[in-house]
Design an enzyme around this catalytic site. Sequence first.
Site, PDB file in Angstrom:
ATOM      1  N   LYS A 177       2.128   7.962  -7.106  1.00 16.67           N
ATOM      2  CA  LYS A 177       0.968   7.127  -6.849  1.00 16.67           C
ATOM      3  C   LYS A 177       0.083   6.994  -8.102  1.00 16.67           C
ATOM      4  O   LYS A 177       0.260   7.726  -9.063  1.00 16.67           O
ATOM      5  CB  LYS A 177       0.167   7.697  -5.659  1.00 16.67           C
TER       6      LYS A 177
HETATM    7  C1  LIG Z   1       3.456   7.456  -0.369  1.00 13.55           C
HETATM    8  C2  LIG Z   1       3.305   6.810   0.962  1.00 13.55           C
HETATM    9  C3  LIG Z   1       3.107   7.525   2.151  1.00 13.55           C
HETATM   10  C4  LIG Z   1       3.306   9.008   2.234  1.00 13.55           C
HETATM   11  O1  LIG Z   1       2.461   9.771   1.517  1.00 13.55           O
HETATM   12  P1  LIG Z   1       2.856  11.295   1.140  1.00 13.55           P
HETATM   13  O2  LIG Z   1       1.643  11.764   0.457  1.00 13.55           O
HETATM   14  O3  LIG Z   1       4.056  11.228   0.249  1.00 13.55           O
HETATM   15  O4  LIG Z   1       3.143  12.008   2.408  1.00 13.55           O
HETATM   16  C5  LIG Z   1       2.822   6.839   3.309  1.00 13.55           C
HETATM   17  N1  LIG Z   1       2.790   5.511   3.336  1.00 13.55           N
HETATM   18  C6  LIG Z   1       3.017   4.760   2.243  1.00 13.55           C
HETATM   19  C7  LIG Z   1       2.944   3.284   2.344  1.00 13.55           C
HETATM   20  C8  LIG Z   1       3.301   5.385   1.025  1.00 13.55           C
HETATM   21  O5  LIG Z   1       3.547   4.641  -0.066  1.00 13.55           O
END
Ligand SMILES: *Cc1c(COP(=O)(O)O)cnc(C)c1O
Length: 353
Positions: A177
Amino acid sequence: MEPSYDEEEIAAVTAYLRSGGWITEFKKTTELEEAIAEYVGSKHCIMLPNGTLSLWVALVALGIGKGDEVIVPDFTMVASANAIVLSGATPVFVDIAEDDLALDLSKTEATITPKTKAILLVSMNGRCARVHEFQKLANARNIHLIEDAAQSLGSFVGGTHLGTFGIIGSFSFSVPKIITMGQGGALVTDDDTLATKIRFFKDFGRPSGGSDDYQALGFNLKYTDLQAVFGIEQMKKLPSRVTRKKEMYARYHAVLSKIPQVTLIETSEETAPWFVDIFVSDPDKLAAFLKGRGIGTRRVYPALHTRSFLKAFGEFPVSTEMTRKGLWLPSALTLTDSDIDRVCKAITDFFQT
Ligand SMILES: *Cc1c(COP(=O)(O)O)cnc(C)c1O
């Protein structure tokens, strides 16, 4: 994608450890929550271990569970759907719109039943053209709008940050992210009651640590100050990262939009594209060609109706088509302009031969 951090994070974590901090959630987590709330413009921000659990907590806090239906797009990271499964509710999959890859508005409306308790709106890659319409739809039908804004930190629509249109919004700080603490999730809301409920829920139902006055069902979903210290430094870098993500996308766009075989998704000035996503007729062939030039890519998420464990019903022509064609190009913040030019040149060469 790769994480980036430098001397500021190293110095902050070192100073925190030297100060004798207790590592677990305390004042540094609060400081991080305040920084996120201020940036996105929400009243409350609550840190959670990751962006999957934060979605689950949002559902539970809204009283959603067994016997309820939650609408979710067929094209999203699997966590959006799995969090609904974890809550005990039934995920009901709906096709996406071709222009922004978010839920299709009219198909969503047609899927609402008396059992529908919420729409889980995912702003894929910082885009959600019809978020205002979804807000109106949810209000009109008296159901909750929950935003999975995991890919949208730094992205706005009409000056409002994605994740703050619904009753509650969720963010993720996993490694790919825009900013990361290794792992992390955050819920944002303006609703005081909901925020209090979540704070109890993440700490064994206690009003505060250091006592054992269990007042409600709760678990341990606390964050850690060690990660928060890292995160506070990452938050300081967010504005410049948003600028850079936009520049990177524009640099790719300038070349790739001239190649007729490449489809790009309309991207507003307010979007900080997290990944550079392109759509081509044979993404595997292009990926293999780029790999031959030392360029890594990644296929987009599969359409979730293709996963038998999620038991999806219906027709999903747009997500079927877009997931068949989608390819993510190198998008890490560590890329230089000449790296991007090299990728663009390779793609141009692929379509010229
Ligand atoms: C990254 C992501 C998640 C999950 O987040 P984590 O922190 O990896 O559990 C959920 N929804 C979307 C759209 C994502 O891109």
